[in-house]
Design an enzyme around this catalytic site. Structure first.
Site, PDB file in Angstrom:
ATOM      1  N   HIS A  96       0.855  -1.184   0.000  1.00  0.00           N
ATOM      2  CA  HIS A  96       0.000   0.000   0.000  1.00  0.00           C
ATOM      3  C   HIS A  96       0.893   1.236   0.000  1.00  0.00           C
ATOM      4  O   HIS A  96       0.805   2.074  -0.860  1.00  0.00           O
ATOM      5  CB  HIS A  96      -0.947  -0.009   1.206  1.00  0.00           C
ATOM      6  CG  HIS A  96      -1.865   1.183   1.247  1.00  0.00           C
ATOM      7  ND1 HIS A  96      -2.794   1.393   2.239  1.00  0.00           N
ATOM      8  CD2 HIS A  96      -2.000   2.239   0.414  1.00  0.00           C
ATOM      9  CE1 HIS A  96      -3.449   2.520   2.016  1.00  0.00           C
ATOM     10  NE2 HIS A  96      -2.982   3.057   0.917  1.00  0.00           N
ATOM     11  N   GLU A 149       0.491   8.240  -3.584  1.00  0.00           N
ATOM     12  CA  GLU A 149       1.411   7.795  -2.531  1.00  0.00           C
ATOM     13  C   GLU A 149       2.655   8.686  -2.478  1.00  0.00           C
ATOM     14  O   GLU A 149       3.169   8.992  -1.418  1.00  0.00           O
ATOM     15  CB  GLU A 149       1.810   6.328  -2.726  1.00  0.00           C
ATOM     16  CG  GLU A 149       0.699   5.341  -2.395  1.00  0.00           C
ATOM     17  CD  GLU A 149       0.218   5.420  -0.945  1.00  0.00           C
ATOM     18  OE1 GLU A 149       1.045   5.428  -0.021  1.00  0.00           O
ATOM     19  OE2 GLU A 149      -1.013   5.483  -0.738  1.00  0.00           O
ATOM     20  N   HIS A 153       3.078  10.811   0.824  1.00  0.00           N
ATOM     21  CA  HIS A 153       4.113  10.247   1.720  1.00  0.00           C
ATOM     22  C   HIS A 153       5.532  10.375   1.176  1.00  0.00           C
ATOM     23  O   HIS A 153       6.458  10.648   1.930  1.00  0.00           O
ATOM     24  CB  HIS A 153       3.806   8.770   1.982  1.00  0.00           C
ATOM     25  CG  HIS A 153       2.425   8.517   2.478  1.00  0.00           C
ATOM     26  ND1 HIS A 153       2.042   8.793   3.773  1.00  0.00           N
ATOM     27  CD2 HIS A 153       1.308   8.034   1.862  1.00  0.00           C
ATOM     28  CE1 HIS A 153       0.762   8.478   3.935  1.00  0.00           C
ATOM     29  NE2 HIS A 153       0.288   8.013   2.791  1.00  0.00           N
TER      30      HIS A 153
END
Ligand SMILES: *[C@@H]1O[C@H](CO)[C@@H](O)[C@H](O)[C@H]1NC(C)=O
Ligand SMILES: *[C@@H]1O[C@H](CO)[C@@H](O)[C@H](O)[C@H]1NC(C)=O
Ligand SMILES: *[C@@H]1O[C@H](CO)[C@@H](O)[C@H](O)[C@H]1NC(C)=O
Length: 307
Positions: A96, A149, A153
Site C-alpha cells: 500500500h 502515494e 508520503h
C-alpha cells in the site's frame, strides 16, 4: 554526468515524441538505451543536490501491505459499479505504501518537497509495480495511486538519502515487499487464506515469532465479521525493524468481538447485488447534525407551545 548518460537522455527525450518509430527504426539506439537504463536511473537520483532543510521531521517509517481480496471487497463496497484490478499472482500481499511518521501522529503528509511525481522514473520497474504495488481500483487513472502515494508520503520521505527520488522510493517499497513476504510468514504459522475464523493475536503472533516485532493490523469492518486488510511493519531510519507498539501505535483497529476473515477469493455475493447484508448502509449512521436538528425541532415546539 558521463557521455553515455547524455546520449541516453537525449534519446529518451526524443522517444517521448515518437516512441515506437524511433525504437523500431533504430535498433542501435534501443540497445544503448537498454544497456544504460539502470545507469541513467542511478545518475538521475545521485545528481540531485537539493536542500531538504524545510521539510518536516519524522521518526520512523511504516510499511503497509494489503491483502488484495479485502482491498477489493472494500473498493466494491464503496460503489456497486466499482471493479477491481487484481494482481497477477492472487496469493501475494501487495504494497500500500511506505509512510514516514512522527511519533504520536499520522504524518507528516503532503510535504513541500522539490521532487515531484515523475512517472518516467517508474518505467524500469513498471511491471513489478503492477504486480506488487497494484492499484486495485480499476478505472481510476493510470499512475494515480502511485502519484497519490508519492504526493502524500514520498514527498516527506524524500529527506532520507535512500528515498530521495521517485524511482528510489518505489524501488524500496518493492524491495521490502519481497523481503517481508507476508503470505509466507503467515503460512508458517498455519494462517492461510480460507474460511476459518482468525483473531488479531493469530496474525500478531505469527509476525512476532518470525520477525521479533509487533506489527499494526488493520481490518475492514462489516456487520458480522472483519476482513484482514493491512499488516504494517515499522522501521527506523536505518531500515531496521522496530515494534510498531514501541512508537506508540495501537496494535489494531479490528473489532475484538468479530471473527477475522482471511479469504482466498472475493465472495460473489459481495461483488454483486446483495451487498446490504455485509455493508453498513450510510442511512444507518445517524449523524450528529441529525440528532442536533431533532432536538432543535423539539425545543422550538416546546417554546411555541408554552408561549
Ligand atoms: C457510483 O459510480 C457511478 C459510476 O461511476 C456514479 O455515477 C455514481 O454516482 C456512484 N455512486 C456513488 C454513491 O458514489
Ligand atoms: C466463524 O464464526 C461465526 C460467528 O462467530 C460462526 O457462525 C461460524 O460458524 C464460524 N466459522 C468457522 C469456520 O468456524
Ligand atoms: C535502528 O535500529 C538499529 C537496531 O536497533 C540500531 O542499531 C540503529 O542505530 C537504529 N538507527 C536509527 C537511525 O535509529
Amino acid at each position: 554526468m558521463s557521455f553515455i548518460d547524455n546520449v541516453v537522455i537525449s534519446v529518451t527525450l526524443q522517444n517521448k515524441n515518437n516512441k515506437s518509430s524511433t525504437m523500431d527504426s533504430n535498433p542501435f539506439i534501443y540497445i544503448i538505451l537498454s544497456l544504460s537504463l539502470s545507469n541513467f536511473q542511478r545518475s538521475y537520483c545521485q545528481g540531485l543536490n537539493i536542500s531538504f532543510v524545510d521539510l518536516p521531521d519524522w521518526d520512523y517509517l511504516m510499511f503497509s501491505q494489503r491483502w488484495p481480496v479485502s482491498s477489493c471487497i472494500e473498493w466494491e463496497g464503496k460503489n456497486n459499479s466499482n471493479v477491481c484490478n487484481m494482481p497477477k499472482d492472487p496469493d501475494v500481499w501487495i504494497v500500500h505504501g511506505l509512510w514516514p511518521t512522527k511519533t504520536g501522529t499520522d504524518g507528516p503528509n503532503d510535504c513541500n518537497s522539490p521532487i515531484h511525481f515523475d512517472p518516467d522514473q517508474l518505467e524500469p520497474i513498471l511491471e513489478d509495480l503492477d504486480n506488487y504495488w497494484t492499484n486495485i481500483e480499476a478505472s481510476t487513472k493510470p499512475n494515480s495511486f502511485w502519484a497519490h502515494e508519492w504526493k502524500k508520503h514520498g514527498t516527506c520521505a524524500s529527506v532520507l538519502p535512500q528515498l530521495n527520488c521517485v524511482y528510489n522510493y518505489f524501488k524500496k517499497g518493492l524491495e521490502l515487499n519481497r523481503k517481508f513476504e507476508l503470505t509466507t510468514i503467515l503460512a508458517d504459522a498455519n494462517i492461510v487464506p480460507n474460511a476459518n475464523n482468525y483473531t488479531i493475536d493469530d496474525f500478531a503472533n505469527s509476525i512476532l515469532q518470525k520477525l521479533n516485532v509487533t506489527p499494526q493490523i488493520e481490518c475492514l469492518s462489516r456487520k458480522q465479521e472483519s476482513f484482514i486488510s493491512e499488516i504494517r511493519l515499522c522501521f527506523n531510519k536505518s531500515f531496521d525493524l522496530i515494534s510498531c507498539t514501541s512508537v506508540g501505535v495501537e496494535i489494531s483497529n479490528c473489532d475484538k468481538k468479530k471473527p477475522i476473515k482471511y479469504l482466498k477469493d472475493i465472495p460473489g455475493v459481495m461483488a454483486k447485488a446483495s451487498v446490504d447484508e455485509y455493508y453498513i448502509q450510510p442511512e444507518e449512521i445517524i449523524s450528529r447534525e441529525e440528532i442536533l436538528h431533532k432536538w432543535y425541532t423539539v425545543i422550538k415546539f416546546l417554546i411555541w407551545f408554552t408561549l
